[in-house]
Design a protein around this motif. Structure first.
Motif, PDB file in Angstrom:
ATOM      1  N   TRP A  36       0.829  -1.196   0.000  1.00 50.77           N
ATOM      2  CA  TRP A  36       0.000   0.000   0.000  1.00 50.77           C
ATOM      3  C   TRP A  36       0.868   1.252   0.000  1.00 50.77           C
ATOM      4  O   TRP A  36       0.573   2.217  -0.706  1.00 50.77           O
ATOM      5  N   PHE A  37       1.943   1.251   0.779  1.00 53.33           N
ATOM      6  CA  PHE A  37       2.836   2.408   0.844  1.00 53.33           C
ATOM      7  C   PHE A  37       3.468   2.693  -0.512  1.00 53.33           C
ATOM      8  O   PHE A  37       3.476   3.830  -0.976  1.00 53.33           O
ATOM      9  N   TRP A  39       2.374   1.701  -3.436  1.00 52.22           N
ATOM     10  CA  TRP A  39       1.316   2.059  -4.382  1.00 52.22           C
ATOM     11  C   TRP A  39       0.987   3.539  -4.253  1.00 52.22           C
ATOM     12  O   TRP A  39       0.836   4.237  -5.247  1.00 52.22           O
ATOM     13  N   GLN A  40       0.860   4.049  -3.028  1.00 51.42           N
ATOM     14  CA  GLN A  40       0.568   5.460  -2.818  1.00 51.42           C
ATOM     15  C   GLN A  40       1.746   6.342  -3.223  1.00 51.42           C
ATOM     16  O   GLN A  40       1.549   7.466  -3.668  1.00 51.42           O
ATOM     17  N   LEU A  41       2.950   5.828  -3.082  1.00 54.99           N
ATOM     18  CA  LEU A  41       4.138   6.589  -3.435  1.00 54.99           C
ATOM     19  C   LEU A  41       4.229   6.798  -4.943  1.00 54.99           C
ATOM     20  O   LEU A  41       4.559   7.887  -5.413  1.00 54.99           O
ATOM     21  N   ASN A  43       1.605   6.298  -7.224  1.00 56.00           N
ATOM     22  CA  ASN A  43       0.345   6.746  -7.822  1.00 56.00           C
ATOM     23  C   ASN A  43      -0.359   7.729  -6.889  1.00 56.00           C
ATOM     24  O   ASN A  43      -1.388   7.412  -6.309  1.00 56.00           O
ATOM     25  N   PRO A  44       0.158   8.935  -6.750  1.00 56.31           N
ATOM     26  CA  PRO A  44      -0.515   9.889  -5.858  1.00 56.31           C
ATOM     27  C   PRO A  44      -1.823  10.359  -6.485  1.00 56.31           C
ATOM     28  O   PRO A  44      -1.968  10.437  -7.704  1.00 56.31           O
ATOM     29  N   GLU A  45      -2.791  10.653  -5.632  1.00 54.85           N
ATOM     30  CA  GLU A  45      -4.075  11.147  -6.116  1.00 54.85           C
ATOM     31  C   GLU A  45      -3.902  12.574  -6.623  1.00 54.85           C
ATOM     32  O   GLU A  45      -3.087  13.324  -6.117  1.00 54.85           O
TER      33      GLU A  45
END
Length: 68
Positions: A36-37, A39-41, A43-45
């Motif tokens: 998850w970390f 993925w967020q790193l 692919n930022p929203e």
């Protein structure tokens, strides 16, 4: 009836249980958190700009009511 358990057998089973428990914690808790970390790193929203944030409610109001 007396049952004897050797310390070597007990230590092997205990070590195996600890390894299985550590693997389960790694797979079920740590690995999803790391995925998850990363993925967020990567692919930022998209960030909402301040002017777009203030503009959208005005568009809704202008379509529903006539602004003089």
């Amino acid at each position: 009836m007396i049952v004897g358990i050797s310390r070597r057998t007990f230590s092997r089973r205990a070590r195996f249980c600890v390894q299985v428990l550590a693997l389960a914690v790694l797979v079920l808790y740590v690995l999803p958190k790391l995925l998850w970390f990363f993925w967020q790193l990567h692919n930022p929203e998209p960030k909402i700009r301040d002017n777009q944030f203030m503009e959208k409610p005005l568009r809704v109001i202008s379509t529903n009511w006539e602004i003089i």
